[in-house]
Design an enzyme around this catalytic site. Structure first.
Site, PDB file in Angstrom:
ATOM      1  N   LYS A 151      44.891  29.797  37.851  1.00 40.08           N
ATOM      2  CA  LYS A 151      43.917  30.523  37.024  1.00 40.08           C
ATOM      3  C   LYS A 151      43.804  29.959  35.607  1.00 40.08           C
ATOM      4  CE  LYS A 151      44.729  34.634  39.843  1.00 40.08           C
ATOM      5  NZ  LYS A 151      43.494  35.012  40.531  1.00 40.08           N
ATOM      6  N   TYR A 176      50.803  39.237  46.457  1.00 38.88           N
ATOM      7  CA  TYR A 176      49.906  38.282  47.117  1.00 38.88           C
ATOM      8  C   TYR A 176      50.195  36.908  46.562  1.00 38.88           C
ATOM      9  CZ  TYR A 176      45.511  36.038  48.581  1.00 38.88           C
ATOM     10  OH  TYR A 176      44.560  35.197  49.148  1.00 38.88           O
ATOM     11  N   ASP A 223      56.021  33.806  41.080  1.00 42.02           N
ATOM     12  CA  ASP A 223      54.606  33.443  41.218  1.00 42.02           C
ATOM     13  C   ASP A 223      53.833  33.943  39.991  1.00 42.02           C
ATOM     14  OD1 ASP A 223      51.995  34.186  43.707  1.00 42.02           O
ATOM     15  OD2 ASP A 223      51.983  33.112  41.789  1.00 42.02           O
TER      16      ASP A 223
HETATM   17  P1  KE4 Z   1      44.159  31.211  44.925  1.00 37.96           P
HETATM   18  O1  KE4 Z   1      44.484  30.465  46.191  1.00 37.96           O
HETATM   19  O2  KE4 Z   1      43.176  32.349  45.150  1.00 37.96           O
HETATM   20  O3  KE4 Z   1      43.753  30.285  43.777  1.00 37.96           O
HETATM   21  O4  KE4 Z   1      45.538  31.872  44.387  1.00 37.96           O
HETATM   22  C1  KE4 Z   1      46.270  32.713  45.244  1.00 37.96           C
HETATM   23  C2  KE4 Z   1      47.142  33.631  44.392  1.00 37.96           C
HETATM   24  C3  KE4 Z   1      48.505  33.395  44.346  1.00 37.96           C
HETATM   25  N1  KE4 Z   1      49.317  34.164  43.597  1.00 37.96           N
HETATM   26  C4  KE4 Z   1      48.822  35.180  42.859  1.00 37.96           C
HETATM   27  C5  KE4 Z   1      49.767  36.014  42.038  1.00 37.96           C
HETATM   28  C6  KE4 Z   1      47.430  35.459  42.856  1.00 37.96           C
HETATM   29  O5  KE4 Z   1      46.941  36.476  42.108  1.00 37.96           O
HETATM   30  C7  KE4 Z   1      46.577  34.662  43.641  1.00 37.96           C
HETATM   31  C8  KE4 Z   1      45.085  34.918  43.721  1.00 37.96           C
HETATM   32  N2  KE4 Z   1      44.600  36.108  43.117  1.00 37.96           N
HETATM   33  C9  KE4 Z   1      43.464  36.750  43.746  1.00 37.96           C
HETATM   34  C10 KE4 Z   1      43.039  37.905  42.835  1.00 37.96           C
HETATM   35  N3  KE4 Z   1      44.011  38.928  42.803  1.00 37.96           N
HETATM   36  C11 KE4 Z   1      42.351  35.823  44.039  1.00 37.96           C
HETATM   37  C12 KE4 Z   1      40.983  36.474  44.228  1.00 37.96           C
HETATM   38  C13 KE4 Z   1      40.408  36.141  45.561  1.00 37.96           C
HETATM   39  O6  KE4 Z   1      41.161  36.084  46.559  1.00 37.96           O
HETATM   40  O7  KE4 Z   1      39.165  35.950  45.608  1.00 37.96           O
END
Ligand code: KE4
Length: 434
Positions: A267, A144, A239
């Site tokens: 994060k 993701y 990523d």
């Molecule tokens: P955000 O746009 O949610 O800040 O980041 C996207 C993203 C990109 N790359 C990786 C490896 C990530 O884990 C994420 C976001 N992680 C999820 C939790 N696994 C966000 C939680 C959510 O969507 O509420």
């Protein structure tokens, strides 16, 4: 019986916010039940609006690596806020954070700060396309990289949780240039590079797939990805939004002896405020507007509060030479404990961990790619989640998410968690699960 305040807040929220939440995975749809509403968090504990306390292993999806409301970070944010929140103009602290990130990550000569991991990954892909002049990107199933259109294909995390790894509303034309492959499948990768010779702009990957639970790369997998990218003139984007600064002071790709062309972070580097980043080789980054033709922008990019919070968080981490070994010891204690308890009740689980991140699958066989994760007993995970929640342990409300420990988690937190796991897994064994 008194109606829980969380339930009242959730029904009110659903009137004004789709699904009552501002990010789908928070809705507990994958595990059943309704979400609790958080009143506050301190250290390793969060308290809901009904006064119930939970040892927290979500930690705002891995952001709260110091624990919640670290007093020195709170002081820094308050002091910074007293001088204004956001100016839409350069500030010295942004350069300081950029320098900290580039000093920590040799693959990054330059970095650009943004407000979310989605923005970081979306911008990195656009930059790779602009730099190479090619359009196709390869990603891996269950990985993701945020919810930008071109990356919402066979995505993990919430997209996988709701069984729509590819989202409605994303035009076919957009995703035609995104090729999802099984993780750890070198033959599939070599085949696609042959089939799309000269068309691949980049391969983007999580170094450890935390959005499918916890799936490691096979030994040598990314080295092969690197050499295929070099041979074909494609960029390698790693990523590190979830893994960055979680296992080492930098990217976990550095522990894998990898050198990506671009990487993304999020994060931890924002410490809990909206901040993420993407960076890489100077010749690539200088293609970014205003120094180059690839446009990318953001009102709150490098926001002073988020920048100050991130800088303070990284400073606290960097001051403690034992920070990462302590995190890993906690993950090890938890995962070895869960594995032993499950074995004593003859419940098949697969566990793994690295630094402050861990994963638990209810599966007889090891999980090497997303399809393995999808055929694990996600129903049992849901049962386990709810039993542990009743015990005051807050785990990720989806089998396709990693869990996180923080510097604030104490040995007594871990002992209480394992005692709760003993009772929860015993219940599952007694109920029968075959
Ligand atoms: P955000 O746009 O949610 O800040 O980041 C996207 C993203 C990109 N790359 C990786 C490896 C990530 O884990 C994420 C976001 N992680 C999820 C939790 N696994 C966000 C939680 C959510 O969507 O509420």
């Amino acid at each position: 019986m008194k109606i829980p305040v969380s339930r009242k807040l959730f029904s009110e929220a659903k009137k004004h916010i789709p699904g009552g939440v501002n990010s789908p995975v928070r809705a507990f749809s994958a595990v059943g039940g309704e979400p609790f509403f958080v009143a506050e968090g301190q250290g390793s504990v969060i308290q809901d609006v009904d006064g119930r306390r939970y040892i927290d292993y979500v930690g705002s999806w891995g952001t709260a690596v110091l624990g919640h409301a670290h007093p020195d970070v709170v002081t820094t944010i308050c002091e910074t806020a007293s001088k204004g929140f956001s100016f839409g103009a350069p500030t010295e602290a942004e350069t300081r954070l950029a320098r900290v990130l580039c000093d920590a990550v040799p693959a990054m000569d330059m970095v650009r700060l943004v407000s979310s991991g989605t923005e970081a990954c979306m911008s990195a892909v656009r930059l790779a396309r602009g730099f190479t002049g090619k359009n196709k990107i390869i990603k891996f199933e269950g990985h993701y990289h945020g919810h930008a259109d071109m990356l919402l294909v066979s995505a993990g995390s919430g997209a996988a949780t709701f069984g729509n790894p590819s989202s409605a509303g994303v035009p076919e034309e957009i995703v035609r240039c995104t090729i999802p492959l099984p993780f750890n499948d070198l033959k599939a990768l070599e085949h696609i590079f042959r089939q799309c010779q000269g068309e691949i702009a980049a391969v983007i990957a999580e170094p450890i797939a935390g959005n499918a639970g916890f799936i490691r790369p096979d030994p040598g997998f990314f080295q092969e990805v690197r050499s295929l990218c070099d041979k074909e003139g494609a960029l390698m984007i790693i990523d590190e939004v979830m893994t960055g600064f979680r296992m080492t002071f930098g990217g976990v790709h550095q522990l894998m002896d990898l050198k990506p062309d671009l990487c993304t972070f999020g994060k931890i580097i924002g410490g809990g405020l909206p901040l993420a980043a993407f960076g890489g080789r100077r010749e690539i980054m200088e293609q970014l507007s205003p120094s180059g033709p690839v446009y990318q922008a953001g009102t709150l990019s490098g926001n002073p509060l988020a920048t100050a919070c991130g800088l303070k968080t990284l400073e606290i981490i960097q001051k403690n030479p034992l920070f990462y070994s302590q995190l890993e010891e906690k993950s090890a204690c938890l995962m070895e404990g869960i594995r032993n308890i499950a074995a004593s009740h003859k419940i098949p689980v697969q566990t793994d961990y690295a630094g402050g991140m861990f994963g638990v699958y209810f599966s007889e066989t090891p999980v090497r790619h997303f399809r393995d994760a999808q055929s694990s007993r996600t129903d049992l995970y849901g049962r386990y989640f709810n039993l542990m929640l009743k015990e005051g342990i807050s785990l990720a409300p989806s089998a396709y998410e990693a869990g996180f420990v923080s510097a604030a988690h104490s040995q007594s937190d871990l002992d209480s968690t394992l005692a709760a796991a003993e009772r929860s897994l015993k219940t599952i064994a007694e109920e029968g699960f075959r």
